[in-house]
Design an enzyme around this catalytic site. Structure first.
Site, mmCIF file in Angstrom:
data_model
loop_
_atom_site.group_PDB
_atom_site.id
_atom_site.type_symbol
_atom_site.label_atom_id
_atom_site.label_comp_id
_atom_site.label_asym_id
_atom_site.label_seq_id
_atom_site.Cartn_x
_atom_site.Cartn_y
_atom_site.Cartn_z
ATOM 1 N N HIS A 51 78.362 -52.295 16.769
ATOM 2 C CA HIS A 51 79.308 -53.410 17.168
ATOM 3 C C HIS A 51 79.773 -52.922 15.516
ATOM 4 C CE1 HIS A 51 81.737 -55.076 20.290
ATOM 5 N NE2 HIS A 51 79.940 -54.974 20.378
ATOM 6 N N GLU A 57 81.996 -53.288 13.351
ATOM 7 C CA GLU A 57 82.398 -54.690 12.997
ATOM 8 C C GLU A 57 81.934 -55.579 12.409
ATOM 9 O OE1 GLU A 57 83.421 -55.591 17.230
ATOM 10 O OE2 GLU A 57 83.248 -54.249 15.683
ATOM 11 N N CYS A 117 82.369 -49.930 21.081
ATOM 12 C CA CYS A 117 81.375 -50.291 22.316
ATOM 13 C C CYS A 117 82.092 -50.457 23.907
ATOM 14 C CB CYS A 117 81.434 -51.928 22.274
ATOM 15 S SG CYS A 117 80.131 -52.527 23.185
#
Length: 194
Positions: free
Chosen positions: A176, A178, A77
């Site tokens: 993202h 994650e 990001c």
């Protein structure tokens, strides 16, 4: 395997830690240049505003450290945006690893920031092993990197932009990983296995 997550004032570190814990890895969150340099892999996370994030990186004298790393590095990001040469967000000079600019989304009938799931396509990297064209990943951002020679994934939202970048040992994703479910977990696993 030593995984370092760079610690500075714009890190979305907790969710990144959990994502790697799910892969059986216990990362260390650090701003210590020696620990970062000696890690097998490095994560450069980021949420928030580019100029204050860059100021924090410079105040910790991590700008030079990051650019000199030889092991695989993954920006996430704002991490991706700071790895570019310039961001329109408060006229921020980046690290210049990727020779491209970061621009605000045009207000072209789309809500800004882009928050939510979107597709990645034109995948061109071992980072996307096992990922299908047009798989969905999770984005939260108002700024995006132009398409360039380093683009390894594209995304369309108001404009076509770089969903991910790669040059030498440096990789970065605007989304993202994650928070991107099984697709994101596979991308993080691929990064660990590079």
């Amino acid at each position: 395997m030593k995984l370092a997550i760079i610690k500075y004032n714009a890190g979305n570190t907790q969710s990144v830690i959990y994502a790697f814990n799910r892969l059986g890895i216990e990362p260390v969150v650090t701003d210590d240049p020696e620990i970062i340099r000696s890690a097998d892999k490095v994560i450069f996370p980021g949420v928030g505003e580019a100029s204050s994030a860059m100021k924090s990186i410079r105040s910790k004298q991590l700008d030079g450290v990051i650019k000199e790393l030889k092991q695989p590095v993954l920006g996430i990001c704002v991490g991706l945006q700071l790895m570019c040469k310039h961001s329109e967000e408060n006229n921020t000079q980046g690290l210049g690893i990727f020779d491209t600019k970061v621009k605000r989304f045009p207000a072209a009938g789309q809500k800004v920031p882009q928050i939510g799931w979107n597709r990645i396509s034109n995948l061109k990297s071992p980072l996307f092993q096992g990922i299908k064209e047009n798989d969905y990943v999770y984005f939260v951002h108002s700024y995006c990197a132009d398409l360039c020679e380093h683009t390894i994934a594209q995304t369309d939202y108001a404009v076509n932009f770089s969903g991910a970048l790669h040059k030498d040992n440096f990789y970065a994703c605007q989304f993202h990983a994650e928070k991107s479910g099984t697709v994101g977990a596979q991308i993080l696993k691929n990064f660990i296995e590079l």
